[in-house]
Each structure stands twice: as C-alpha cells, then as structure tokens.
Enzyme design. Structure first.
Site, PDB file in Angstrom:
ATOM      1  CB  SER A  30      -0.814   0.059   1.199  1.00 23.50           C
ATOM      2  OG  SER A  30      -1.487   1.196   1.201  1.00 23.50           O
ATOM      3  CE1 TYR A  34      -3.842  -1.891   4.573  1.00 23.65           C
ATOM      4  CE2 TYR A  34      -3.781   0.415   4.260  1.00 23.65           C
ATOM      5  CZ  TYR A  34      -4.406  -1.038   3.721  1.00 23.65           C
ATOM      6  OH  TYR A  34      -4.005  -1.386   2.293  1.00 23.65           O
TER       7      TYR A  34
END
Length: 337
Positions: free
Chosen positions: A128, A153
C-alpha cells in the site's frame, strides 16, 4: 501461469483481477470468506459474474485459518498466488487493531508457508502507498526508505514486504509487492471516498472533507491497477545483481524480491476529485470540512518509473473518465434513474 489463486476474490480489486485472468484463459481459484467488514451482498454480486465462467472456483475460507490453508496447498498446486485479502482501512485500524494482525500478519505467513511448500512460481501481494507514512519527498519512490508508518495498517503492509523478503532470501521464493495508490472505479468499496461521496450527494446529505480539503491523492482507476497486476504475475521477480549491502536499495534485493508502485503518476486535489464527481452527478456537494484524521497523510504521489521500465506499462486513466464510469455503475447497480 495456468492455475492462479487470488485471495480476496470478492473484493474490489480481486474480482476485477479474477475476471481479467479468466478472460485470458487462466484457471482461477478465488479465495474469500465474504466477511462483513462492509456489505457482503456487494461482494457476492461481484463474484456472481465470475461464477458464470467455467474457469473460476470459489474457495470459502479465511487465510488466517492455518489448518485450512495447509490443507488447501496440499490439495492444489498453483503456478502463482496473488494475495489481495487483507483487513483494509487506516481509520478502522484505530478501532480494531487485532483484525489487522489476524489477516495481514497471520494470514500472510500462512500463504508464504503454503507457497514455500508447494512450489509456487510467483507470490504477488498487495502492499500500500500507506507504507510511505511520514515521508514527504514527492513523488514517492520504492527506492526511498519507508520506516516511519503512521498507522497500524501501514505497519502491517510494511511487515508484509519484510516477511516476503525473508522467504525470497531463505527459500528462493520469488515475491513481488505492489504498493497501490487510492484505487477507484466500478464495484468500488463502500468505505472509500468516491462511494461515500456519491451516496451522500444523491441523498442530499453533506460529505465529510478531511484536512479542511487540503488533501492530495494519486487516484488510480481500477482497470489501470488490474492491468499492472496482471503483467506483474507473468513477470516473475528476479534478483538485482547490482544490489549492494553497503548501499542497500530498498526497492530490490540480491534475492528474487521486488516492490513496485502502481499509481497514476500524478496527484490531484481532493476538492478537484469532488468537483469532477459533482459534474458527473449534476449536483453540488454540501461540504463538511473537518481536521486531519489520525493515521492519514496529507498527500500521496507515485513514482512509477520501475513499473514502466519492467512491465512496459504506464497507468494513465483520467479522473473525468474514471469517475464517470463509477457513477454509471453506481446508478445502474442501485437502480437510480
């Protein structure tokens, strides 16, 4: 690569990728437990089109279920595995951190072990843009250090890249990580801005605009993402023989390990994104300006030079085209005249 497993097959990117693989004659095994992080019906509807093909098999299981994953890899020999299953979302990681450990860490190592023991030729996985964290040098490059995540995350995605490297080093497993930048388009996630904004504007409700509108994102259309992932699957990660331990390159390695940015190679202001959406909907948004949320970053912008060089591919769908395609899908899916 005749037999490929895609985890997160009912997800936004996963369903589109499975369709792309099917259309190119690949036998696809789509693993997804269709959880309720958001509306499971949307996930089932995404997979409904895939089920129509003869070359798609749905595997209803959780990648964090170790015995189930061990059994799966004992029963099947996949040419490639693409891991798109993950607990997503920056803000949700402040509320339910344990779900990120279960899926993004435990599940990830279960897949690495399965690939290691079953002779998988290439393990491709979703990283990501969030791994860039506190970095401010633009555009973000895979050759820059990414050791300062600002959300759990992001930390879990950075951990995935490190875990993959150890398996590439120890067992020669070719692994490629793909750092996705804000993905949008038809069948998009209900927890992401475009879906939330569209729903609110059509309902005559205000939209929440964080950081008082001073956000910039490298918005990337789903077809661009899927084309990039598709090409990566068929180009197995290779060692960088020029890599040096005394001047280590964070984007490659002496072993078969790579990471790439997949973005639109441009950044757009969030307010411009909203303006394009307003034009497509023929309605103005009532904007509720709010401060920056914990874990968010003010801007993302992808350097995709490595992707262009190695995959001969440059993402480049315009906002106007991509947002219009989403709006058309949204109105059709929810039967809005």
């Amino acid at each position: 690569m005749q037999k490929v497993m895609v985890t997160g097959a009912a997800g936004f990117i996963g369903a589109h990728l499975c369709k792309k693989l099917q259309d190119n004659g690949v036998e696809v095994y789509g693993l997804d437990n269709v959880n309720d992080y958001y509306d499971p019906q949307l996930k089932r509807d995404r997979m409904a089109a895939l089920a129509e093909g003869e070359s798609f098999t749905h595997l209803d299981m959780d990648i964090s279920d170790r015995p189930a994953m061990e059994k799966l890899f004992q029963e099947h020999s996949f040419d490639a595995v693409v891991n798109l299953a993950a607990q997503v979302g920056v803000r949700y990681s402040l509320i339910n951190p344990h779900s990120y450990v279960d899926s993004n860490l435990v599940g990830f190592v279960n897949l690495l072990e399965g690939c290691r023991h079953s002779g998988v030729k290439h393990f491709v996985y979703a990283s990501s843009s969030s791994v860039y964290g506190a970095n401010t040098k633009m555009p973000f490059s895979v050759h820059d250090n990414v050791d300062h995540p600002v959300s759990l995350y992001a930390a879990s995605k950075k951990a995935n890249e490190l875990m993959a490297h150890t398996y590439s080093h120890l067992f020669g497993l070719p692994t490629t990580g793909l750092r996705f930048f804000t993905v949008y388009g038809p069948w998009g996630r209900p927890d992401m801005a475009l879906f939330l904004f569209t729903k609110a504007i059509l309902a005559g409700e205000p939209i929440n605009v964080f950081n008082n509108g001073n956000m910039e994102r490298d918005f990337t259309y789903i077809d661009d993402i899927v084309e990039g992932v598709f090409r990566v699957i068929f180009k197995t990660a290779e060692p960088n023989f020029d890599w040096r331990g005394d001047a280590p390159d964070p984007g490659s390695s002496y072993c078969p390990w790579r990471v790439y940015n997949i973005g639109n190679n441009s950044k757009e202001k969030l307010l411009r994104y909203i303006e394009v959406l307003e034009n497509c909907l023929g309605r103005k948004a009532d904007k509720n300006f709010l401060p920056m949320q914990p874990g968010d970053v003010p801007a993302t912008y992808a350097n995709v030079d490595d992707l262009v060089r190695d995959m001969d591919y440059t993402p480049g769908t315009t906002l106007e085209y991509g947002v219009a395609k989403f709006v058309d899908w949204y109105k059709g899916y929810f039967k809005i005249g």
